[in-house]
Enzyme design. Structure first.
Site, mmCIF file in Angstrom:
data_model
loop_
_atom_site.group_PDB
_atom_site.id
_atom_site.type_symbol
_atom_site.label_atom_id
_atom_site.label_comp_id
_atom_site.label_asym_id
_atom_site.label_seq_id
_atom_site.Cartn_x
_atom_site.Cartn_y
_atom_site.Cartn_z
ATOM 1 N N GLY A 26 -53.567 -58.713 64.142
ATOM 2 C CA GLY A 26 -54.725 -59.427 64.683
ATOM 3 C C GLY A 26 -54.822 -59.369 66.205
ATOM 4 C CE LYS B 43 -21.659 -66.474 43.004
ATOM 5 N NZ LYS B 43 -20.669 -66.618 41.934
#
Ligand code: 1AE
Length: 384
Positions: free
Chosen positions: A318, A84
């Site tokens: 890349g 939570k």
């Protein structure tokens, strides 16, 4: 003994109180006093704050959670330490340390750096990996040719694109079968071993069976989108003695979590604990960059002495041959240099793209050799 979780919050006041409240809430499970709660009951289960510190604007604190509060899996450990709490935007999980007593259930990689190098017979340089590209909508014959081209340029590991699942044009089992024929042909012709990692996909409860079918059909490695299935799915696969091939963890979807968990924890610590042999992550150089300090931390966490085997960092996205110098400077030689567009986009084709990477490595390591393919790649990608 216990699990240590370190957090950061964007404030410097009342830190000890906040940390203590979090420790109690994550033991008791709620925010208010419970009339039936007994001091005695909490004694051995209560999480405790073990340290706090702060800078000008942020604070850090570490909480130790008793092992009795969790079961031995990611699901319970992450729910207890950051379940939570992860929904609170002001709190970030920086680090998680498991005690060695959990290593039976978190044994780590089967192969690791040495095991992969042994399989490939490569010990003196970074490994080179390439990614199939533009395969969706193409058939097996296309895929087979792309595999042959990549290998002929000197690639060590070829991996599926993470977006190539089981599909009618190139079914995974057929990819495994055809891939194995190509790898064996390559070995017969050159004496050089290579691996082909096939994306393990499909229904979550069927992953183990599918992994075994792929291996039976000839797969020599598996690519796994760990954050779409969950860390325990990777852990179960990696722990399984019948899944006897290296596993490459792909970072797809991990970016959805980096808002509140550090890259290095997600793609370094967790992946090594879960048992992958290679961890892929965006390099610090490209447009999809991991922050540099986090990328270097992934490197360190992959190699850190531990009961688990070191794994290979794979700074990706890349990547072209002009970046090989940066990669070796930052990551050393126990690294996998991985490229898709930087191989297939080479003006002279994928085989030349692969050769360009091998030539770049030779140059950076000070080894004499040809630079024809490298020169073309540098012209294409570094002078624009
Ligand atoms: C961060 C993983 C990189 C990856 O999977 C991939 O497909 C990269 O492609 P290129 O090298 O950027 O074309």
């Amino acid at each position: 003994m216990g699990i240590l979780a370190t957090y950061e919050i964007n404030r410097t006041d009342r830190v000890a109180d906040i940390a203590a409240k979090i420790a109690l809430e994550l033991t008791v499970g709620t925010w208010t006093d419970l009339p039936h709660l007994e001091r005695q009951q909490l004694q051995s289960y209560r999480a405790e704050v073990v340290s706090t510190s702060h800078t000008d604007t942020t604070s850090r604190f570490t909480i130790r959670y008793p092992l009795d509060n969790v079961s031995s899996d990611f699901s319970s450990i992450l729910t207890t330490t950051f379940g939570k709490l992860s929904l609170d935007d002001s709190v970030r999980l920086l680090d998680l340390e498991l005690p060695e007593s959990l290593s039976r259930d978190f044994p780590g990689a089967k192969f690791g750096v040495d095991g992969i190098r042994e399989q490939l017979g490569v010990n003196d340089r970074p490994l080179v990996m390439s990614i199939f590209k533009g395969v969706i909508g193409r058939d097996l014959r296309f895929l087979e040719q792309q595999l042959r081209d990549q290998l002929s340029g000197g690639i060590d590991i070829v991996k599926d694109d993470e977006i190539l699942y089981d599909n009618p044009l190139t079914p995974s089992l057929e990819r495994a079968r055809v891939g194995r024929i190509v790898l064996d042909d390559h070995y017969k012709a050159t004496g050089k071993r290579a691996l082909y990692a096939i994306t393990l996909s499909g229904p979550v409860f069927g992953l183990r069976d599918q992994a075994l079918r792929l291996i039976e059909a000839g797969a020599t490695a598996l690519l796994f989108n760990v954050y779409t299935y969950g860390l325990d799915a990777l852990r179960e696969l990696a722990k399984d003695p019948d899944v006897r091939v290296p596993i490459l963890a792909h970072p797809a979807f991990a970016g959805a979590l980096t808002g509140s968990i550090n890259h290095s924890l997600l793609l370094g610590t967790f992946i090594r604990l879960a048992g992958a042999d290679l961890t892929l992550f965006p390099s610090p150089y490209g447009s999809l960059a991991t922050p540099r300090d986090e990328a270097l931390l992934i490197r360190d966490l992959s190699a850190k002495p531990s009961v688990r085997k070191p794994i290979l960092p794979v700074p990706s996205a890349g990547i072209h041959p002009g970046l090989v110098e940066d990669i070796i400077r930052d990551f050393g030689t126990d690294v996998v240099i991985n490229a898709g567009g930087g191989i297939h986009g080479h003006p002279d084709g994928a085989a030349a793209g692969a050769r360009a990477f091998r030539q770049a490595i030779d140059q950076v390591l000070g080894r004499a050799g040809q630079t024809d393919a490298l020169d073309v790649a540098l012209e294409a990608w570094t002078t624009r």
